[in-house]
Motif scaffolding. Structure first.
Motif, PDB file in Angstrom:
ATOM      1  N   GLU A  44       0.892  -1.230   0.063  1.00 27.39           N
ATOM      2  CA  GLU A  44       0.093   0.004  -0.107  1.00 27.39           C
ATOM      3  C   GLU A  44       0.846   1.251   0.154  1.00 27.39           C
ATOM      4  O   GLU A  44       2.009   1.098   0.297  1.00 27.39           O
ATOM      5  N   LYS A  99      -5.599   0.660 -11.023  1.00 23.96           N
ATOM      6  CA  LYS A  99      -6.306   0.325  -9.724  1.00 23.96           C
ATOM      7  C   LYS A  99      -7.207   1.123  -9.224  1.00 23.96           C
ATOM      8  O   LYS A  99      -6.967   2.533  -9.341  1.00 23.96           O
ATOM      9  N   LYS A 100      -8.278   0.590  -8.780  1.00 19.75           N
ATOM     10  CA  LYS A 100      -9.437   1.672  -8.074  1.00 19.75           C
ATOM     11  C   LYS A 100      -8.864   1.840  -6.691  1.00 19.75           C
ATOM     12  O   LYS A 100      -8.832   0.766  -6.062  1.00 19.75           O
ATOM     13  N   ARG A 101      -9.334   3.041  -6.258  1.00 17.57           N
ATOM     14  CA  ARG A 101      -9.007   3.303  -4.801  1.00 17.57           C
ATOM     15  C   ARG A 101     -10.263   3.574  -3.962  1.00 17.57           C
ATOM     16  O   ARG A 101     -11.126   4.548  -4.009  1.00 17.57           O
ATOM     17  N   PRO A 102     -10.884   2.497  -3.266  1.00 16.17           N
ATOM     18  CA  PRO A 102     -12.140   2.712  -2.628  1.00 16.17           C
ATOM     19  C   PRO A 102     -11.908   3.968  -1.716  1.00 16.17           C
ATOM     20  O   PRO A 102     -10.965   3.831  -0.865  1.00 16.17           O
ATOM     21  N   GLY A 103     -13.085   4.512  -1.355  1.00 16.14           N
ATOM     22  CA  GLY A 103     -12.960   5.832  -0.568  1.00 16.14           C
ATOM     23  C   GLY A 103     -12.679   7.058  -0.977  1.00 16.14           C
ATOM     24  O   GLY A 103     -12.232   8.025  -0.461  1.00 16.14           O
ATOM     25  N   ARG A 104     -11.878   6.861  -2.153  1.00 13.53           N
ATOM     26  CA  ARG A 104     -11.124   8.271  -2.809  1.00 13.53           C
ATOM     27  C   ARG A 104     -11.538   8.515  -4.200  1.00 13.53           C
ATOM     28  O   ARG A 104     -11.960   7.622  -4.946  1.00 13.53           O
ATOM     29  N   THR A 105     -11.933   9.806  -4.445  1.00 13.61           N
ATOM     30  CA  THR A 105     -12.159  10.107  -5.622  1.00 13.61           C
ATOM     31  C   THR A 105     -11.274  11.099  -6.405  1.00 13.61           C
ATOM     32  O   THR A 105     -10.572  11.809  -5.627  1.00 13.61           O
ATOM     33  N   LEU A 106     -11.198  10.818  -7.653  1.00 12.09           N
ATOM     34  CA  LEU A 106     -10.310  12.016  -8.377  1.00 12.09           C
ATOM     35  C   LEU A 106     -10.656  13.082  -8.108  1.00 12.09           C
ATOM     36  O   LEU A 106     -11.904  13.709  -8.016  1.00 12.09           O
ATOM     37  N   LEU A 124      -1.753   9.115  -5.991  1.00 13.37           N
ATOM     38  CA  LEU A 124      -1.747   7.729  -5.874  1.00 13.37           C
ATOM     39  C   LEU A 124      -1.419   6.870  -7.072  1.00 13.37           C
ATOM     40  O   LEU A 124      -2.150   7.217  -8.202  1.00 13.37           O
ATOM     41  N   LEU A 125      -0.694   5.922  -6.842  1.00 12.88           N
ATOM     42  CA  LEU A 125      -0.287   4.958  -8.140  1.00 12.88           C
ATOM     43  C   LEU A 125      -1.451   4.450  -8.667  1.00 12.88           C
ATOM     44  O   LEU A 125      -1.679   3.462  -7.779  1.00 12.88           O
ATOM     45  N   SER A 126      -2.119   4.833  -9.473  1.00 14.67           N
ATOM     46  CA  SER A 126      -3.401   4.276 -10.196  1.00 14.67           C
ATOM     47  C   SER A 126      -3.337   3.533 -11.524  1.00 14.67           C
ATOM     48  O   SER A 126      -4.106   2.922 -11.712  1.00 14.67           O
ATOM     49  N   ARG A 127      -2.175   3.669 -12.348  1.00 20.15           N
ATOM     50  CA  ARG A 127      -2.116   3.002 -13.415  1.00 20.15           C
ATOM     51  C   ARG A 127      -0.699   2.495 -13.769  1.00 20.15           C
ATOM     52  O   ARG A 127       0.190   3.268 -13.771  1.00 20.15           O
TER      53      ARG A 127
END
Lengths: 416, 100
Positions: B47, B87-94, B54-57
């Motif tokens: 994590e 990678k989707k981040r639960p609880g976070r929005t762009l 956040l490292l998302s792709r």
């Protein structure tokens, strides 16, 4: 099949005679206004024909047969190279990619596929909302520091080693980890820079390329390569918006560049089907933690992605000093690590010239694609993005990426 | 008659060569994607910090390269395959500048 071959032949023919105006390749070349205008007209004609033929070729590859696994062709990308003399074509001689076309399957075509194959409409996926109090959310917010990037570097090098792409791994692993952490720690403060124009940084990217090649017989070489791109997206702030600029950091670089992008008169694109909404810039880091334009040819390259928000409303921010606003940019290459200074006015002029080039290219491409649209047939693919890669020169002007050139900026023209 | 036979032989050879090439190609693509997937799977236990970024792709591209150096020109042929993992981040929005 015949149609595909015919459109491919006409595509190659149109690219064989097309070239960028010489004043775009080298602005120091002065050919006189009438010659330059004639060259631009010729470019418009050939690029328009090229775009039309490319669009026709894409349309021939409808790929409307769905396999048992329900895979279908969703998008198509074509990359163009430009030779040092300015000629463009799908196969560029020693040319780096300079223009990209991206087509995406149209809604109409998707509906046709569904109807033909009896596929049910998918329900939109509901993303699970997890509150800030949720332990999973807390884990993301509070855990670890650089462990993830270190793991990426380590795993990537291991994967390369196992597939015999590299022979030594220890030093490379260490170097990559250091680069990753350095880049991440500096760039991750970007959201602290107060926003003072509709342009904002929505993503940063780190790219690592490794290529192995050799000559098997004189005149023929083979090789293979790997490229890894890590992309950090910006999420809603954990902390409140900052309203104070910090000149000691890279605030001047981001603030001035976002204002210079806005000064490009984005309105130029208002009457077109595509708008200039995104911009990519190659960056490097100085020893003092400052950012500069980077023209890198090495293995690790960083980039920032700006996006324009047309509905953005200005917020009260701290007034900036004259020195802050006039702070020059720097352009650094691997051969010249000290870099050279580029005045802000030079960059602004260069960006303005580059946006004019992007606009002229767009006009030509639109003309070609529109003539295909007018045929009143169901379109299966729609040209969604047109991307122009440009190289930044020491005197602040941007020109097409040509032979041996490395892109430092990319203009994304996205269909409205 | 000879012409018909010739056409049949050429058609058979071409289609079997194409089928062989197509099988090899899909196997190579599958292998590359599996290599990428193994790399991504190894990261899932980690994590990252509580930053706005956040490292998302992760995008992995592999390519082969054949270069033909003809006088004055160098022709490159580069077949490539790229896998993109998001990678989707639960609880976070762009982030959006106006929170929209």
């Amino acid at each position: 099949m015949k149609l595909i071959i015919a459109s491919l032949i006409s595509l190659l023919a149109s690219s064989a005679f097309g070239s960028f105006p010489q004043s775009w390749i080298n602005p120091d070349v002065s050919l006189g206004k009438s010659t330059e205008e004639a060259q631009e007209r010729k470019f418009e004609e050939s690029f328009s024909l090229f775009s039309k033929n490319l669009d026709t070729s894409v349309e021939q590859i409808k790929s409307d047969k769905v396999s048992k696994k329900h895979w279908y062709l969703q998008s198509i990308k074509a990359e163009l190279g430009i030779e040092h003399v300015g000629k463009f074509g799908i196969v560029g001689a020693k040319g780096e990619t300079a223009v990209e076309f991206v087509w995406v399957r149209t809604k109409e075509s998707k509906e046709l596929l569904r109807a033909r194959h009896g596929e049910k409409k998918r329900k939109p996926v509901q993303e699970k909302q997890v509150s800030e109090d949720n332990p999973l959310s807390k884990k993301i917010l509070e855990s670890g520091s650089d462990s993830e990037v270190a793991a990426v570097a380590s795993n990537y090098v291991e994967a390369l080693y196992k597939s015999n792409k590299i022979s030594k791994r220890g030093q490379l692993k260490q170097k990559l980890t250091e680069k990753f952490i350095q880049f991440k720690s500096i760039v991750s403060n970007l959201s602290e820079v107060p926003q003072s124009s509709p342009w904002w940084v929505y993503k940063y990217q780190l790219e690592i390329s490794i290529e192995v090649s050799g000559t098997i017989v004189p005149g023929i070489g083979i090789g293979n390569g790997n490229r890894l791109r890590l992309e950090w997206y910006r999420y809603q702030k954990v902390n409140k918006d900052n309203k104070i600029f910090t000149p000691a950091r890279f605030d001047a670089f981001i603030t001035n560049l976002s204002q210079d992008l806005e000064a490009l008169a984005v309105k130029k694109f208002d009457l077109h089907d595509y708008s200039f909404d995104a911009f990519k810039v190659g960056i490097g880091m100085g020893a003092k933690g400052n950012l500069f334009f980077a023209k890198a040819k090495g293995h690790v390259v960083g980039a920032l992605f700006f996006r324009r928000d047309g509905n953005w409303t200005p917020r009260p921010v701290q007034p900036r000093s004259k020195a802050f606003s006039e702070m020059p940019y720097r352009l650094v290459t691997e051969d010249n690590l000290d870099g050279e200074e580029i005045l802000r006015t030079q960059i602004r002029n260069g960006l303005s010239r580059a946006s004019d080039m992007a606009l002229k290219m767009l006009v030509a491409a639109e003309k070609g694609v529109r003539s295909n649209d007018a045929q009143n047939k169901v379109r299966h693919f729609d040209l969604k993005v047109l991307e122009l890669e440009l190289e930044l020169f020491g005197r602040g002007y941007f020109g097409p990426v040509t032979m041996e050139g490395i892109a430092v900026s990319e203009f994304f023209l996205i269909k409205k | 008659m000879k012409k018909i036979l010739l056409v049949i032989v050429i058609t058979c050879l071409t289609s079997s060569a194409y089928a062989g090439f197509s099988r090899k190609l899909s196997k190579a693509v599958e292998q590359k994607i599996q290599e990428g997937q193994a790399f991504i799977n190894a990261l899932e236990e980690k994590e990252e910090s509580g930053s706005d970024w956040l490292l998302s792709r992760i995008r992995m591209l592999s390519y082969g390269l054949i270069k033909f150096e003809i006088p004055f020109v160098e022709l490159k042929v580069m077949p490539m395959v790229e896998g993109r993992w998001v990678k989707k981040r639960p609880g976070r929005t762009l982030y959006r500048p106006d929170g929209v």
